[in-house]
Design a protein around this motif. Structure first.
Motif, PDB file in Angstrom:
ATOM      1  N   HIS A   1      44.518  42.901  39.212  1.00 38.93           N
ATOM      2  CA  HIS A   1      44.875  42.909  37.789  1.00 38.93           C
ATOM      3  C   HIS A   1      45.834  44.056  37.487  1.00 38.93           C
ATOM      4  O   HIS A   1      46.734  43.906  36.657  1.00 38.93           O
ATOM      5  CB  HIS A   1      43.627  43.015  36.915  1.00 38.93           C
ATOM      6  CG  HIS A   1      42.771  41.805  36.934  1.00 38.93           C
ATOM      7  ND1 HIS A   1      43.262  40.518  36.774  1.00 38.93           N
ATOM      8  CD2 HIS A   1      41.432  41.668  37.092  1.00 38.93           C
ATOM      9  CE1 HIS A   1      42.270  39.654  36.818  1.00 38.93           C
ATOM     10  NE2 HIS A   1      41.142  40.329  37.026  1.00 38.93           N
ATOM     11  N   TYR A   2      45.649  45.184  38.138  1.00 40.51           N
ATOM     12  CA  TYR A   2      46.555  46.328  37.969  1.00 40.51           C
ATOM     13  C   TYR A   2      47.991  45.911  38.292  1.00 40.51           C
ATOM     14  O   TYR A   2      48.938  46.349  37.647  1.00 40.51           O
ATOM     15  CB  TYR A   2      46.103  47.478  38.875  1.00 40.51           C
ATOM     16  CG  TYR A   2      47.057  48.634  38.942  1.00 40.51           C
ATOM     17  CD1 TYR A   2      47.035  49.629  37.968  1.00 40.51           C
ATOM     18  CD2 TYR A   2      47.977  48.742  39.974  1.00 40.51           C
ATOM     19  CE1 TYR A   2      47.920  50.705  38.022  1.00 40.51           C
ATOM     20  CE2 TYR A   2      48.858  49.804  40.039  1.00 40.51           C
ATOM     21  CZ  TYR A   2      48.819  50.783  39.061  1.00 40.51           C
ATOM     22  OH  TYR A   2      49.703  51.838  39.110  1.00 40.51           O
ATOM     23  N   PHE A   3      48.146  45.049  39.287  1.00 42.24           N
ATOM     24  CA  PHE A   3      49.472  44.589  39.698  1.00 42.24           C
ATOM     25  C   PHE A   3      49.924  43.345  38.931  1.00 42.24           C
ATOM     26  O   PHE A   3      50.933  42.731  39.279  1.00 42.24           O
ATOM     27  CB  PHE A   3      49.490  44.324  41.204  1.00 42.24           C
ATOM     28  CG  PHE A   3      49.390  45.587  42.013  1.00 42.24           C
ATOM     29  CD1 PHE A   3      50.453  46.463  42.097  1.00 42.24           C
ATOM     30  CD2 PHE A   3      48.218  45.899  42.688  1.00 42.24           C
ATOM     31  CE1 PHE A   3      50.362  47.640  42.833  1.00 42.24           C
ATOM     32  CE2 PHE A   3      48.113  47.062  43.425  1.00 42.24           C
ATOM     33  CZ  PHE A   3      49.188  47.941  43.500  1.00 42.24           C
ATOM     34  N   GLY A   4      49.163  42.954  37.913  1.00 45.46           N
ATOM     35  CA  GLY A   4      49.584  41.857  37.051  1.00 45.46           C
ATOM     36  C   GLY A   4      49.170  40.471  37.499  1.00 45.46           C
ATOM     37  O   GLY A   4      49.657  39.474  36.977  1.00 45.46           O
ATOM     38  N   ILE A   5      48.265  40.377  38.442  1.00 42.42           N
ATOM     39  CA  ILE A   5      47.808  39.072  38.916  1.00 42.42           C
ATOM     40  C   ILE A   5      46.666  38.605  38.009  1.00 42.42           C
ATOM     41  O   ILE A   5      45.679  39.316  37.829  1.00 42.42           O
ATOM     42  CB  ILE A   5      47.361  39.144  40.387  1.00 42.42           C
ATOM     43  CG1 ILE A   5      48.551  39.602  41.262  1.00 42.42           C
ATOM     44  CG2 ILE A   5      46.810  37.802  40.860  1.00 42.42           C
ATOM     45  CD1 ILE A   5      48.195  39.875  42.697  1.00 42.42           C
ATOM     46  N   ASP A   6      46.811  37.409  37.440  1.00 40.40           N
ATOM     47  CA  ASP A   6      45.812  36.915  36.498  1.00 40.40           C
ATOM     48  C   ASP A   6      44.675  36.181  37.213  1.00 40.40           C
ATOM     49  O   ASP A   6      44.718  35.941  38.418  1.00 40.40           O
ATOM     50  CB  ASP A   6      46.455  36.032  35.428  1.00 40.40           C
ATOM     51  CG  ASP A   6      47.077  34.761  35.966  1.00 40.40           C
ATOM     52  OD1 ASP A   6      46.760  34.334  37.098  1.00 40.40           O
ATOM     53  OD2 ASP A   6      47.886  34.155  35.235  1.00 40.40           O
ATOM     54  N   GLU A   7      43.662  35.812  36.439  1.00 43.07           N
ATOM     55  CA  GLU A   7      42.454  35.174  36.985  1.00 43.07           C
ATOM     56  C   GLU A   7      42.779  33.858  37.693  1.00 43.07           C
ATOM     57  O   GLU A   7      42.206  33.559  38.738  1.00 43.07           O
ATOM     58  CB  GLU A   7      41.430  34.921  35.874  1.00 43.07           C
ATOM     59  CG  GLU A   7      40.801  36.167  35.307  1.00 43.07           C
ATOM     60  CD  GLU A   7      39.890  36.887  36.278  1.00 43.07           C
ATOM     61  OE1 GLU A   7      39.317  36.255  37.196  1.00 43.07           O
ATOM     62  OE2 GLU A   7      39.733  38.107  36.120  1.00 43.07           O
ATOM     63  N   GLU A   8      43.690  33.078  37.125  1.00 50.85           N
ATOM     64  CA  GLU A   8      44.034  31.796  37.724  1.00 50.85           C
ATOM     65  C   GLU A   8      44.613  31.984  39.127  1.00 50.85           C
ATOM     66  O   GLU A   8      44.214  31.310  40.075  1.00 50.85           O
ATOM     67  CB  GLU A   8      45.034  31.056  36.839  1.00 50.85           C
ATOM     68  CG  GLU A   8      45.389  29.679  37.340  1.00 50.85           C
ATOM     69  CD  GLU A   8      46.338  28.952  36.406  1.00 50.85           C
ATOM     70  OE1 GLU A   8      47.285  28.333  36.916  1.00 50.85           O
ATOM     71  OE2 GLU A   8      46.126  29.011  35.175  1.00 50.85           O
ATOM     72  N   ARG A   9      45.544  32.919  39.264  1.00 48.91           N
ATOM     73  CA  ARG A   9      46.161  33.168  40.574  1.00 48.91           C
ATOM     74  C   ARG A   9      45.131  33.752  41.551  1.00 48.91           C
ATOM     75  O   ARG A   9      45.129  33.408  42.733  1.00 48.91           O
ATOM     76  CB  ARG A   9      47.371  34.105  40.427  1.00 48.91           C
ATOM     77  CG  ARG A   9      48.066  34.394  41.717  1.00 48.91           C
ATOM     78  CD  ARG A   9      48.726  33.143  42.298  1.00 48.91           C
ATOM     79  NE  ARG A   9      49.394  33.483  43.549  1.00 48.91           N
ATOM     80  CZ  ARG A   9      49.328  32.764  44.652  1.00 48.91           C
ATOM     81  NH1 ARG A   9      48.671  31.633  44.671  1.00 48.91           N
ATOM     82  NH2 ARG A   9      49.946  33.159  45.743  1.00 48.91           N
TER      83      ARG A   9
END
Length: 101
Positions: free
Chosen positions: A86-94
């Motif tokens: 999440h810190y790197f911008g990856i969301d739950e779906e990915r």
């Protein structure tokens, strides 16, 4: 608690060097449980003008996986990676697509 914190440190130490170096202004902490959601395993929080924070919750992880030390270690690592993603911008779906959901 010390053993659990050591497992979290080991998960952080196992990060690939380029990923670890990319972590700037983020704190990783261990707490017993989330006061609002007692089954939450981890949480990423980010606020303006504050360091990002990853919290790993000991009690729900130990309750779910503590019967198997190897599985507990694995799930701690997965939780650390999930929250750092999440810190790197990856969301739950990915994350779910990558097997970390």
């Amino acid at each position: 608690m010390e053993d659990f914190e050591e497992r979290v440190r080991q998960a952080l130490d196992a990060l690939p060097p380029d990923l670890a170096q990319a972590l700037k202004n983020v704190a990783v902490v261990v707490e017993d449980e989330n006061p609002r959601e007692d089954d939450l395993l981890g949480l990423f929080e980010e606020a303006p003008y504050m360091p990002a924070k990853v919290t790993i919750y000991r009690r729900p992880l130990e309750a779910a996986f503590g019967h198997d030390p190897d599985r507990l270690e694995h799930e701690i690592r997965v939780t650390v990676l999930h929250e750092l993603a999440h810190y790197f911008g990856i969301d739950e779906e990915r994350l779910a697509e990558l097997g970390y959901g």
